[in-house]
Design a protein around this motif. Structure first.
Motif, PDB file in Angstrom:
ATOM      1  N   UNK A 103       2.137   6.158  -5.649  1.00  0.00           N
ATOM      2  CA  UNK A 103       2.718   5.092  -6.466  1.00  0.00           C
ATOM      3  C   UNK A 103       1.665   4.008  -6.672  1.00  0.00           C
ATOM      4  N   UNK A 104       1.638   3.444  -7.879  1.00  0.00           N
ATOM      5  CA  UNK A 104       0.662   2.410  -8.204  1.00  0.00           C
ATOM      6  C   UNK A 104       1.097   1.059  -7.647  1.00  0.00           C
ATOM      7  N   UNK A 105       0.210   0.444  -6.888  1.00  0.00           N
ATOM      8  CA  UNK A 105       0.451  -0.889  -6.356  1.00  0.00           C
ATOM      9  C   UNK A 105      -0.110  -1.936  -7.301  1.00  0.00           C
ATOM     10  N   UNK A 106      -1.348  -1.698  -7.765  1.00  0.00           N
ATOM     11  CA  UNK A 106      -2.017  -2.709  -8.586  1.00  0.00           C
ATOM     12  C   UNK A 106      -3.193  -2.071  -9.317  1.00  0.00           C
ATOM     13  N   UNK A 107      -3.553  -2.641 -10.458  1.00  0.00           N
ATOM     14  CA  UNK A 107      -4.741  -2.195 -11.177  1.00  0.00           C
ATOM     15  C   UNK A 107      -5.808  -3.262 -11.039  1.00  0.00           C
ATOM     16  N   UNK A 108      -6.963  -2.837 -10.528  1.00  0.00           N
ATOM     17  CA  UNK A 108      -8.132  -3.705 -10.469  1.00  0.00           C
ATOM     18  C   UNK A 108      -8.974  -3.384 -11.704  1.00  0.00           C
ATOM     19  N   UNK A 109     -10.159  -3.885 -11.767  1.00  0.00           N
ATOM     20  CA  UNK A 109     -11.057  -3.616 -12.879  1.00  0.00           C
ATOM     21  C   UNK A 109     -11.428  -2.132 -12.893  1.00  0.00           C
ATOM     22  N   UNK A 110     -10.779  -1.354 -13.752  1.00  0.00           N
ATOM     23  CA  UNK A 110     -11.020   0.080 -13.941  1.00  0.00           C
ATOM     24  C   UNK A 110     -10.715   0.925 -12.695  1.00  0.00           C
ATOM     25  N   UNK A 111      -9.930   0.376 -11.780  1.00  0.00           N
ATOM     26  CA  UNK A 111      -9.530   1.101 -10.581  1.00  0.00           C
ATOM     27  C   UNK A 111      -8.059   0.817 -10.303  1.00  0.00           C
ATOM     28  N   UNK A 112      -7.402   1.757  -9.642  1.00  0.00           N
ATOM     29  CA  UNK A 112      -6.004   1.593  -9.265  1.00  0.00           C
ATOM     30  C   UNK A 112      -5.883   1.657  -7.751  1.00  0.00           C
ATOM     31  N   UNK A 113      -5.076   0.766  -7.206  1.00  0.00           N
ATOM     32  CA  UNK A 113      -4.720   0.827  -5.799  1.00  0.00           C
ATOM     33  C   UNK A 113      -3.379   1.555  -5.725  1.00  0.00           C
ATOM     34  N   UNK A 114      -3.358   2.650  -4.977  1.00  0.00           N
ATOM     35  CA  UNK A 114      -2.159   3.469  -4.862  1.00  0.00           C
ATOM     36  C   UNK A 114      -1.672   3.489  -3.422  1.00  0.00           C
ATOM     37  N   UNK A 115      -0.378   3.671  -3.251  1.00  0.00           N
ATOM     38  CA  UNK A 115       0.192   3.887  -1.923  1.00  0.00           C
ATOM     39  C   UNK A 115       0.596   5.351  -1.835  1.00  0.00           C
TER      40      UNK A 115
END
Length: 145
Positions: A103-115
């Protein structure tokens, strides 16, 4: 009366399916995150260092301090399950990584933080199944919403 066993069987199957179904949304610390897919395991950042701007963005997204600590302590390969945390295993098993429920937590600059929730990935097998929710950073070309 002769349809009772059939009806009970169908109810049982439906109940089991609903219990084991993976939601399109995952609620973590009061915030709902939507499900996405990892399509290119080569885009996984196994040793990504969260930048101050990343942490500020998480705070803007209303990530609570407790969850922020969880993210910062569980987003690199040292905290992942043994096989996921091993580069050779990741390279040899790209389909295993693609099969994680994330699941997507947040989008950084051209990267996604997923759980990667432990409860939806318990069946991944020894060395792959997380015992706690873990986090992973993936490049934007490595996911599909």
């Amino acid at each position: 009366m002769k349809n009772v066993p059939l009806v009970l069987t169908l109810v049982f199957i439906l109940s089991v399916s609903l219990v084991n179904a993976q939601s399109k949304k995952y609620k973590l610390d009061g915030i709902k995150y939507h499900r996405i897919e990892i399509t290119d395991p080569g885009e996984v950042y196994s040793t990504y260092i969260l930048q101050e701007s990343d942490i500020e963005l998480l705070k803007i997204e209303k990530v609570k301090p407790y969850l922020l600590d969880q993210i910062t302590n569980n987003h690199t390969e040292e905290q992942w399950p043994k096989e996921l945390g091993n580069l050779d295993s990741r390279v040899a098993n790209p389909d295993k990584i693609k099969s994680y429920t994330v699941y997507m937590v947040c989008k950084f600059d051209k990267k996604y933080l997923l759980v990667i929730p432990a409860k939806y990935n318990a069946d991944m097998g020894e060395g792959w199944a997380p015992t706690k929710d873990i986090f992973i950073v993936v490049g934007e070309n490595g996911i599909k919403e």
